[in-house]
Every structure is written in structure tokens, then in C-alpha cells.
Design a protein around this motif. Sequence first.
Motif: not given
Length: 332
Positions: A303-332
Motif C-alpha cells: 500500500a502507498a499513501f500521500t498526505g499533507v498533514n505536516f507536524g500533526s498526529r493526523d499524518q498517521f491516518i493512513p496507518k490507522n486506516l490500514l490497521t483498523r479497517r483494511i487489515i481487519p476486513a481482509l481477516l474476516k
Amino acid sequence: MQRFGTVIFLILALCTSAFADDISLVGEEISEGKHKGVKGGIVAVDGKILFEAYAPGEQADKARDIRSATKSITSLLIGKMIELKMLKSVDVRVSEILPDEFAHMAQSDPRRNIRIKDILTMRMGLACNDWQPASLGQEDKMYETPDWAAFILSQPLSHEIGEHFSYCTGGVVLLGRVIEKLSGMKVPAFADKHLFAPLGIKVAKWDKTPKGYTDTGGHLKLTLKSLYRIGEMMASGGEDVIPASWVKDAIKSKTRIYERPEGYGYLWWLHGGEIEGKKVTLIYAHGNGGNFIFLVPELKIVAAFTGVNFGSRDQFIPKNLLTRRIIPALLK
């Protein structure tokens, strides 16, 4: 006025279960601008793209500043240099390659013993920690100086060399000088010839230091598709572009990071744990703003993501999407 971004779905027959719907919804949300500052995302399993999505107004050919994800690409260039026998090994001392940069030091100065390996693993021992603004060698202070190499090599030792992780962009900037000195080529030309062109990557824009050297510690501009292509190459073990032995070694944890739960290889991050009761390992390049290349070997995810949430915790949104939604969906 364009209201929504672009989302391209390539859900194949084998992906028609509930998990496909869950994952495609993430792509739709990115294309509708529902994830603040996320400019694009591509997710694939076993080489099959589940979605390629762009935020409103974002174009697929837009080259984004990937910040410190640049470091992970610099690691690949070092691996290529070893394959080409331009660099003997990661155990070579930097002072042997760049004697002029160390000329101000006494011959007995222990800083002369810093190896390529120590930079790749963020264990130079210098008083440099980008995560602490008060640190003597912190990157923002370096950026204000006319000679970044001289700045970083003027810092005293705060730890034993090769023993303690301390995230330091200045060290990785030195690797740019190493590449140019040993290859006889500017970093952009070396990278184009030995990495980007073989992968079909046509747009790569590097920044320069005040001295005119290439900034190999950050600020490389690449498209989302280029980040994904590099991830594909890594997941495939190098594809004869980067030595398979280097790819394997670069993504092995070399050191413990006390401030965070991750491990660190050769300028690549690693984070292991369990999701839905299954052991999962995240291997990734990470740049401020939310710029990522992810590999999840157990599930064959790239997976790859680009973003502009510089200096913010929001920069981890892609990691959260991967670990909290995408990976769990694959494991269903």
C-alpha cells in the motif's frame, strides 16, 4: 467545480466478499475528501489493486514531497552501491570516504569511527534527536545553517556509537555525499539509472542542500504510483533492481526504539503485533504529512499513501486506516 476526487476500483472476482466492500469504502472516502489531508492511496493484495483513490482536486501525476520516506529510498541506493562494488560494506567508516568533512577532528576523535551502518540504523551516537526540539543537532537547526554536513559533524557524542537509536536526519544527508563521492554521479542521476528508470518511474524531484548537494534525508517528490511501485519491488524481493539480500536485510529490525513501539532496520520502520488474533508485521517508509509505503508480508499487502498533514498526529491516518479497517476486513 470538481466535487469529488478520483477513485479507481479493480476489485476482481475473488474479491467480491464483504471485505471488498469494506475496503472499497475506504477508497471512496479518500476520493470524497473525508480523510483530512490524505491526498491519495493505493492498496493491493497479492499484486491485485483493490483501490487507487485521489482526494478532490488531486491528480494522479502530482509529485508530492514525501519528506522522510526519502530516507528509505536512500537506503536502497546504498544497497545498490554495495552490489556495484562502489561501497565495500556497511562497516566502512564514513571518515574514510569523506576525509575532508572530518578534517577538523583529531585523529583520535571517536566520531571518526562512525560507520555507514550507524547512519542507516540511526545509531551514530551524536547529540542529534529530531524528535526533541532542544537537541543540539535537531534538523530544524541544521536547515538554518549554510553547510549541513559541517553542522552535523560538529555535534558532540551523547552515546556510544552503534548502541543507541536517535532519529537524526543530518546523518542521512551525509549518505548523499557518500553516494556522490563513490559513484562519481550526482544522486538524482544515480537514482534514475539504478532505481527509478528500471521501475518505470519518470518523475523524481530531489531538493538540494545550501552547498548544492542532494538532500537524501528528505523532500524527494514522487507520485503516489511511484511510491506504490517501490513497494511492489520491495515485496517482490528487489526484482533484480535492488539486491534481494539487501532488501531482506534492510527490513530486519536492527535496534530497539525506546520512545516508540516500532523497530528500525536500514532506514525502514517495522511494527509487529496482532490484529484480529493474527500476527501481522508492518514494514514501512514514513514521511511527515502522511506519506507511506506499507508492506504486510503475512497478507501480501502493498500500500502507498500521500498526505499533507505536516507536524500533526493526523499524518498517521493512513496507518490507522490500514490497521483498523483494511487489515481487519481482509481477516474476516
